[in-house]
Design a protein around this motif. Sequence first.
Motif, PDB file in Angstrom:
ATOM      1  N   LEU A  21       0.806  -1.203  -0.036  1.00  0.00           N
ATOM      2  CA  LEU A  21       0.045  -0.052   0.275  1.00  0.00           C
ATOM      3  C   LEU A  21       0.854   1.142   0.063  1.00  0.00           C
ATOM      4  O   LEU A  21       0.679   2.241  -0.641  1.00  0.00           O
ATOM      5  N   ALA A  22       1.923   1.304   0.820  1.00  0.00           N
ATOM      6  CA  ALA A  22       2.802   2.419   0.920  1.00  0.00           C
ATOM      7  C   ALA A  22       3.488   2.700  -0.513  1.00  0.00           C
ATOM      8  O   ALA A  22       3.598   3.802  -0.921  1.00  0.00           O
ATOM      9  N   VAL A  23       4.132   1.429  -1.009  1.00  0.00           N
ATOM     10  CA  VAL A  23       4.954   1.546  -2.025  1.00  0.00           C
ATOM     11  C   VAL A  23       3.794   2.067  -3.355  1.00  0.00           C
ATOM     12  O   VAL A  23       4.047   3.019  -4.159  1.00  0.00           O
ATOM     13  N   VAL A  32       1.512   0.349 -12.266  1.00  0.00           N
ATOM     14  CA  VAL A  32       2.059  -0.635 -11.152  1.00  0.00           C
ATOM     15  C   VAL A  32       2.100  -0.297  -9.961  1.00  0.00           C
ATOM     16  O   VAL A  32       1.714  -1.013  -8.940  1.00  0.00           O
ATOM     17  N   GLY A  33       1.653   1.146  -9.605  1.00  0.00           N
ATOM     18  CA  GLY A  33       1.287   1.654  -8.186  1.00  0.00           C
ATOM     19  C   GLY A  33      -0.120   1.315  -7.716  1.00  0.00           C
ATOM     20  O   GLY A  33      -0.496   0.934  -6.819  1.00  0.00           O
ATOM     21  N   VAL A  34      -1.021   1.428  -8.742  1.00  0.00           N
ATOM     22  CA  VAL A  34      -2.272   1.248  -8.524  1.00  0.00           C
ATOM     23  C   VAL A  34      -2.585  -0.328  -8.372  1.00  0.00           C
ATOM     24  O   VAL A  34      -3.194  -0.920  -7.616  1.00  0.00           O
ATOM     25  N   PHE A  35      -1.728  -1.290  -9.042  1.00  0.00           N
ATOM     26  CA  PHE A  35      -2.052  -2.387  -8.809  1.00  0.00           C
ATOM     27  C   PHE A  35      -1.140  -2.738  -7.585  1.00  0.00           C
ATOM     28  O   PHE A  35      -1.843  -3.903  -6.925  1.00  0.00           O
ATOM     29  N   GLY A  36      -0.227  -2.448  -6.913  1.00  0.00           N
ATOM     30  CA  GLY A  36       0.229  -2.488  -5.733  1.00  0.00           C
ATOM     31  C   GLY A  36      -0.641  -2.217  -4.638  1.00  0.00           C
ATOM     32  O   GLY A  36      -0.729  -2.908  -3.758  1.00  0.00           O
ATOM     33  N   MET A  37      -1.463  -1.134  -4.822  1.00  0.00           N
ATOM     34  CA  MET A  37      -2.349  -0.757  -3.808  1.00  0.00           C
ATOM     35  C   MET A  37      -3.570  -1.870  -3.750  1.00  0.00           C
ATOM     36  O   MET A  37      -4.057  -2.153  -2.791  1.00  0.00           O
ATOM     37  N   TRP A  38      -3.865  -2.350  -4.965  1.00  0.00           N
ATOM     38  CA  TRP A  38      -4.970  -3.489  -5.052  1.00  0.00           C
ATOM     39  C   TRP A  38      -4.448  -4.626  -4.276  1.00  0.00           C
ATOM     40  O   TRP A  38      -5.468  -5.192  -3.527  1.00  0.00           O
ATOM     41  N   VAL A  39      -3.542  -5.183  -4.573  1.00  0.00           N
ATOM     42  CA  VAL A  39      -2.788  -6.334  -4.315  1.00  0.00           C
ATOM     43  C   VAL A  39      -2.618  -6.065  -2.631  1.00  0.00           C
ATOM     44  O   VAL A  39      -2.801  -7.097  -1.743  1.00  0.00           O
ATOM     45  N   GLY A  40      -2.163  -4.823  -2.095  1.00  0.00           N
ATOM     46  CA  GLY A  40      -2.233  -4.957  -0.757  1.00  0.00           C
ATOM     47  C   GLY A  40      -3.351  -4.807   0.059  1.00  0.00           C
ATOM     48  O   GLY A  40      -3.350  -5.397   1.079  1.00  0.00           O
ATOM     49  N   LEU A  42      -6.016  -6.440  -0.893  1.00  0.00           N
ATOM     50  CA  LEU A  42      -6.584  -7.637  -0.840  1.00  0.00           C
ATOM     51  C   LEU A  42      -5.907  -8.650   0.179  1.00  0.00           C
ATOM     52  O   LEU A  42      -6.597  -9.507   0.644  1.00  0.00           O
ATOM     53  N   LEU A  43      -4.536  -8.339   0.466  1.00  0.00           N
ATOM     54  CA  LEU A  43      -4.008  -9.235   1.335  1.00  0.00           C
ATOM     55  C   LEU A  43      -4.427  -8.858   2.749  1.00  0.00           C
ATOM     56  O   LEU A  43      -4.564  -9.850   3.612  1.00  0.00           O
ATOM     57  N   ILE A  44      -4.591  -7.773   3.105  1.00  0.00           N
ATOM     58  CA  ILE A  44      -4.957  -7.443   4.429  1.00  0.00           C
ATOM     59  C   ILE A  44      -6.399  -7.845   4.633  1.00  0.00           C
ATOM     60  O   ILE A  44      -6.752  -8.219   5.574  1.00  0.00           O
ATOM     61  N   LEU A  45      -7.198  -7.320   3.555  1.00  0.00           N
ATOM     62  CA  LEU A  45      -8.730  -7.935   3.720  1.00  0.00           C
ATOM     63  C   LEU A  45      -8.848  -9.307   3.690  1.00  0.00           C
ATOM     64  O   LEU A  45      -9.704 -10.030   4.432  1.00  0.00           O
ATOM     65  N   GLY A  46      -8.238 -10.026   2.926  1.00  0.00           N
ATOM     66  CA  GLY A  46      -8.225 -11.695   2.774  1.00  0.00           C
ATOM     67  C   GLY A  46      -7.980 -12.030   3.986  1.00  0.00           C
ATOM     68  O   GLY A  46      -8.443 -13.060   4.608  1.00  0.00           O
ATOM     69  N   THR A  47      -6.670 -11.486   4.766  1.00  0.00           N
ATOM     70  CA  THR A  47      -6.116 -12.151   5.994  1.00  0.00           C
ATOM     71  C   THR A  47      -7.300 -12.027   7.160  1.00  0.00           C
ATOM     72  O   THR A  47      -7.463 -12.823   7.754  1.00  0.00           O
ATOM     73  N   VAL A  48      -8.088 -10.744   7.013  1.00  0.00           N
ATOM     74  CA  VAL A  48      -8.873 -10.496   8.064  1.00  0.00           C
ATOM     75  C   VAL A  48     -10.199 -11.279   7.973  1.00  0.00           C
ATOM     76  O   VAL A  48     -10.769 -11.855   8.875  1.00  0.00           O
ATOM     77  N   VAL A  49     -10.648 -11.484   6.687  1.00  0.00           N
ATOM     78  CA  VAL A  49     -11.805 -12.325   6.323  1.00  0.00           C
ATOM     79  C   VAL A  49     -11.598 -13.845   6.561  1.00  0.00           C
ATOM     80  O   VAL A  49     -12.515 -14.413   7.352  1.00  0.00           O
TER      81      VAL A  49
END
Length: 58
Positions: A21-23, A32-40, A42-49
């Motif tokens: 998210l920061a990068v 690539v920045g927008v893609f990095g934010m999406w993946v970030g 998804l990682l956080i929300l996926g872990t919480v869910v």
Amino acid sequence: MITMQAFHTMLIPILTGMILLAVGFNFRDKNVGVFGMWVGMLLILGTVVYKILAKLAE
């Protein structure tokens, strides 16, 4: 008490997501920045869910 393995299982994807998210925010004008934010996110929300669903299944 939470085990260290369970703690690291949650910590690693969340920290990786926060770094992405920061990068991604720094490079938000590029694709690539927008893609990095999406993946970030998804990682956080996926872990919480995942942890919520695992707790509900107990």
